[in-house]
Design a protein around this motif. Sequence first.
Motif, short mmCIF file in Angstrom:
data_model
loop_
_atom_site.label_atom_id
_atom_site.label_comp_id
_atom_site.label_asym_id
_atom_site.label_seq_id
_atom_site.Cartn_x
_atom_site.Cartn_y
_atom_site.Cartn_z
N GLU A 240 0.81 -1.22 0.00
CA GLU A 240 0.00 0.00 0.00
C GLU A 240 0.85 1.27 0.00
N ALA A 241 1.89 1.31 0.80
CA ALA A 241 2.72 2.51 0.89
C ALA A 241 3.38 2.82 -0.46
N THR A 242 3.87 1.77 -1.11
CA THR A 242 4.51 1.97 -2.41
C THR A 242 3.49 2.41 -3.45
N ARG A 243 2.29 1.82 -3.42
CA ARG A 243 1.24 2.21 -4.37
C ARG A 243 0.89 3.68 -4.22
N ILE A 244 0.76 4.14 -3.01
CA ILE A 244 0.39 5.53 -2.76
C ILE A 244 1.49 6.47 -3.23
N GLU A 245 2.74 6.13 -2.92
CA GLU A 245 3.86 6.97 -3.34
C GLU A 245 3.96 7.02 -4.85
N ALA A 246 3.80 5.86 -5.49
CA ALA A 246 3.86 5.81 -6.95
C ALA A 246 2.73 6.62 -7.57
N SER A 247 1.55 6.50 -7.00
CA SER A 247 0.39 7.23 -7.51
C SER A 247 0.62 8.72 -7.48
N GLU A 248 1.15 9.22 -6.39
CA GLU A 248 1.35 10.67 -6.25
C GLU A 248 2.33 11.21 -7.28
N ILE A 249 3.43 10.51 -7.48
CA ILE A 249 4.44 11.01 -8.41
C ILE A 249 3.99 10.83 -9.86
N VAL A 251 0.91 10.94 -11.06
CA VAL A 251 -0.09 11.96 -11.40
C VAL A 251 0.60 13.26 -11.82
N GLN A 252 1.71 13.57 -11.18
CA GLN A 252 2.47 14.77 -11.53
C GLN A 252 3.24 14.60 -12.84
N LEU A 253 3.77 13.41 -13.06
CA LEU A 253 4.57 13.16 -14.25
C LEU A 253 3.74 13.04 -15.51
N PRO A 255 -0.06 13.70 -16.24
CA PRO A 255 -1.44 14.10 -15.91
C PRO A 255 -2.48 13.52 -16.85
N ALA A 256 -2.11 13.25 -18.09
CA ALA A 256 -3.09 12.73 -19.05
C ALA A 256 -3.67 11.39 -18.62
N ASN A 257 -2.93 10.63 -17.83
CA ASN A 257 -3.40 9.33 -17.38
C ASN A 257 -3.61 9.29 -15.86
N SER A 258 -3.87 10.46 -15.29
CA SER A 258 -3.99 10.56 -13.83
C SER A 258 -5.11 9.70 -13.26
N ALA A 259 -6.21 9.52 -14.01
CA ALA A 259 -7.32 8.71 -13.50
C ALA A 259 -6.88 7.27 -13.27
N ILE A 260 -6.02 6.77 -14.13
CA ILE A 260 -5.50 5.40 -13.97
C ILE A 260 -4.58 5.32 -12.76
N TYR A 261 -3.72 6.32 -12.60
CA TYR A 261 -2.77 6.29 -11.49
C TYR A 261 -3.44 6.48 -10.13
N ARG A 262 -4.49 7.27 -10.09
CA ARG A 262 -5.18 7.49 -8.82
C ARG A 262 -5.80 6.20 -8.27
N LYS A 263 -6.10 5.28 -9.13
CA LYS A 263 -6.67 3.99 -8.68
C LYS A 263 -5.66 3.21 -7.83
N LEU A 264 -4.36 3.50 -8.02
CA LEU A 264 -3.35 2.80 -7.23
C LEU A 264 -3.44 3.12 -5.76
N ALA A 265 -3.94 4.30 -5.43
CA ALA A 265 -3.99 4.73 -4.05
C ALA A 265 -5.28 4.31 -3.35
N LYS A 266 -6.19 3.68 -4.05
CA LYS A 266 -7.47 3.29 -3.44
C LYS A 266 -7.36 1.92 -2.78
#
Length: 266
Positions: A240-249, A251-253, A255-266
Amino acid sequence: VQTQEQQVFADMEKAITQFMNTTKWTDVEFEEKERIKCDILITLNKGTSITNFGAIVQVKSIRPIFGTEYDSPLLTFFDNKWQFEYAPSQPLIFSENTYTTELTSLLAYYAYMVIGMDFDSFSEKGGSPYYQRALNILNNSQTSGKGGWTALGGDTRDRYWLITNINSPQFENFRIGLYQYHRLGMDLLTDKPQEARQQILDVLKALKIVRDQQPASVTINAFFDAKFLEIANLFSQADEATRIEASEILVQLDPANSAIYRKLAK
């Protein structure tokens, strides 16, 4: 394309395939099974005559991952500035040091980009000689008057900026990252998944520095065009910790695919 001469398309496809697969692009000897897998999808969108064409092109290459049957996408690049002449049975002649035809210059440029990125993924900055050849082709083609070869026009999404970015000192972390991501990350994912994901996370952090310096970089965009699904999938299996950290970075790197990356933090 409106033309009665439909055979020209079959001739063109055959000529391009032969040119890409029979030209000796490097002095390094490869076995047949080691050859780089690459697709070039050319969508002809207009014909000013039966020998003049405009096209939107997608160039894709993949890289095998050690110890698996998985092929990792390495390059996905869209080029909407192809304008070239082609006549049936016309030989495709290329000279690295002089501009001969637009079509051979375009094909050779992407051949060297594909080879350069492949070599970068296997050894640190191993693609340098091939990027230099791509840059030589760019420089030789700038007098052609065709789009995509110069910085004129203000479009930062074309082939001029792709090779200019890669050869810039500001993109050293990007190039080193290609090696670390693939050779120290993906190639070890099966045997050492935790260490491999951490390595890839470190690469993303380094790419964030590059992105901050060049926020509109087409080279970074092309990387994520190729990698976003792969990256999302490999971190979806992390703790979980790695998923959240990866999701945050991510989304910044990207943004076009941010919806996919945000699912990692759920």
